[in-house]
Enzyme design. Structure first.
Site, PDB file in Angstrom:
ATOM      1  N   HIS A  33       0.842  -1.214   0.000  1.00 34.67           N
ATOM      2  CA  HIS A  33       0.000   0.000   0.000  1.00 34.67           C
ATOM      3  C   HIS A  33       0.871   1.256   0.000  1.00 34.67           C
ATOM      4  O   HIS A  33       0.575   2.235  -0.692  1.00 34.67           O
ATOM      5  CB  HIS A  33      -0.876   0.037   1.262  1.00 34.67           C
ATOM      6  CG  HIS A  33      -1.920  -1.034   1.331  1.00 34.67           C
ATOM      7  ND1 HIS A  33      -1.863  -2.073   2.233  1.00 34.67           N
ATOM      8  CD2 HIS A  33      -3.061  -1.212   0.625  1.00 34.67           C
ATOM      9  CE1 HIS A  33      -2.918  -2.845   2.072  1.00 34.67           C
ATOM     10  NE2 HIS A  33      -3.654  -2.362   1.116  1.00 34.67           N
ATOM     11  N   ASP A 146      -4.269  -7.185  -7.513  1.00 35.80           N
ATOM     12  CA  ASP A 146      -5.690  -7.448  -7.781  1.00 35.80           C
ATOM     13  C   ASP A 146      -5.945  -7.121  -9.248  1.00 35.80           C
ATOM     14  O   ASP A 146      -6.595  -6.130  -9.588  1.00 35.80           O
ATOM     15  CB  ASP A 146      -6.564  -6.605  -6.845  1.00 35.80           C
ATOM     16  CG  ASP A 146      -6.367  -6.997  -5.397  1.00 35.80           C
ATOM     17  OD1 ASP A 146      -6.623  -8.163  -5.056  1.00 35.80           O
ATOM     18  OD2 ASP A 146      -5.920  -6.153  -4.599  1.00 35.80           O
ATOM     19  N   ARG A 183      -4.173 -10.205   3.875  1.00 31.86           N
ATOM     20  CA  ARG A 183      -4.615 -11.533   4.326  1.00 31.86           C
ATOM     21  C   ARG A 183      -3.443 -12.453   4.679  1.00 31.86           C
ATOM     22  O   ARG A 183      -3.663 -13.518   5.264  1.00 31.86           O
ATOM     23  CB  ARG A 183      -5.505 -12.186   3.269  1.00 31.86           C
ATOM     24  CG  ARG A 183      -6.864 -11.492   3.133  1.00 31.86           C
ATOM     25  CD  ARG A 183      -7.835 -12.257   2.259  1.00 31.86           C
ATOM     26  NE  ARG A 183      -9.188 -11.743   2.373  1.00 31.86           N
ATOM     27  CZ  ARG A 183      -9.764 -10.871   1.536  1.00 31.86           C
ATOM     28  NH1 ARG A 183      -9.099 -10.416   0.496  1.00 31.86           N
ATOM     29  NH2 ARG A 183     -11.006 -10.467   1.728  1.00 31.86           N
TER      30      ARG A 183
HETATM   31  O1  PAF Z   1      -8.385  -3.425  -3.152  1.00 36.61           O
HETATM   32  C1  PAF Z   1      -9.022  -3.052  -2.150  1.00 36.61           C
HETATM   33  O2  PAF Z   1      -8.463  -2.853  -1.083  1.00 36.61           O
HETATM   34  C2  PAF Z   1     -10.519  -2.865  -2.262  1.00 36.61           C
HETATM   35  O3  PAF Z   1     -11.094  -3.787  -3.134  1.00 36.61           O
HETATM   36  C3  PAF Z   1     -10.930  -1.440  -2.647  1.00 36.61           C
HETATM   37  C4  PAF Z   1     -10.424  -1.064  -4.037  1.00 36.61           C
HETATM   38  C5  PAF Z   1     -10.374  -0.451  -1.634  1.00 36.61           C
HETATM   39  C6  PAF Z   1     -12.450  -1.307  -2.672  1.00 36.61           C
HETATM   40  O4  PAF Z   1     -13.007  -1.590  -1.438  1.00 36.61           O
END
Ligand code: PAF
Length: 274
Positions: A33, A146, A183
């Site tokens: 992140h 993702d 996770r």
């Molecule tokens: O990838 C994520 O953390 C979630 O799917 C998101 C894009 C914040 C939407 O809730």
């Protein structure tokens, strides 16, 4: 770093802030992140992050209740990363009434992860469009880990003519190759040691395709069998076209290998571009 939970307060805070770049998250932040936040900085003047665990994208038997919520630690990390504004709404802020108007992605929502998580991409697209409407960014950053989510959001943004540049951030990995994920914290010590097998197999498939192997189904079966022999329960290993995640057709189309497999109670996803 300013922190707002009310939509009206956030809108006021974002007036006259130049080009706004947005990084939505569900919290429990890790180095992956933070790398998205750093990339965001290169795309605008004001970096806005959000933390919201979005109930709409979790199935009835999924981990919404136990999803790790680490708000204070997340705030510290975002402040250190130089994020300007954090939007951290409660459920009552974001969904003050049942969210009956939703975004229904097309067929892409039913393949790969969507096959195993019905309604997931509807929940993601709905919350992301709502967050876009609230934050009104000029750019937004989403992780390539993702991969299917990134494609759903890119396609939604393009087809609905949203004036937002979508930026894909590279996956950050632990030294042993495991893709960082909120996770991963669910993994037992033994499962954590086993987990890098997933990425090793994706790398092996990439190497074999680059060396000229064309029987993609055999490669998918090989990886699935090896995972399952090692105690995983595999949802899919799939070689797909990067453009639309359909099975490869042309000889030179750029490919991506995507996989989702469960180790113990933890479902891991990963992918590798070729
Ligand atoms: O990838 C994520 O953390 C979630 O799917 C998101 C894009 C914040 C939407 O809730």
């Amino acid at each position: 770093m300013q922190i707002h939970s009310a939509i009206a307060d956030l809108r006021t805070a974002l007036k006259n802030r130049g080009r706004v770049v947005f990084v939505p998250t569900m919290g429990n932040l890790h180095a992956g992140h933070i790398s998205l936040m750093e990339q965001a900085r290169a795309h605008g003047d004001t970096v806005v992050a959000s933390i919201f665990v979005n109930r709409l994208q979790f199935g009835p038997n999924e981990d919404f209740d136990k999803y790790p919520r680490t708000f204070q630690a997340d705030c510290d990390k975002l402040a250190t990363a130089g994020v300007d504004v954090l939007f951290a709404p409660t459920e009552a802020d974001l969904y003050p009434e049942p969210q009956e108007y939703t975004v229904e992605p097309p067929a892409i929502q039913n393949i790969l992860d969507g096959e195993f998580r019905p309604g997931h991409f509807r929940g993601v697209a709905t919350v992301v469009l709502k967050l876009f409407n609230i934050v009104q960014p000029q750019a937004a950053v989403f992780g390539k880990k993702d991969y299917q989510q990134l494609m759903v959001i890119r396609n939604m943004t393009r087809q609905l003519a949203l004036p937002i540049t979508i930026v894909g951030g590279e996956t950050v990995r632990a030294e042993d190759g495991l893709a960082l994920s909120s996770r991963n914290g669910y993994l037992s010590t033994a499962d954590r040691a086993e987990a890098p097998r997933l990425y090793r197999l994706l790398q092996e498939i990439r190497t074999r395709i680059q060396a000229g192997e064309t029987k993609h189904t055999d490669l998918e079966k090989m990886a699935t069998a090896e995972l399952n022999r090692a105690g995983w329960q595999t949802d899919y290993v799939a070689v797909r076209q990067q453009s639309d995640l359909s099975p490869p057709s042309g000889a030179n189309a750029p490919l991506v290998v995507l996989a989702a497999s469960r180790l113990g109670s933890t479902r891991l996803i990963d992918n590798i571009e070729i």
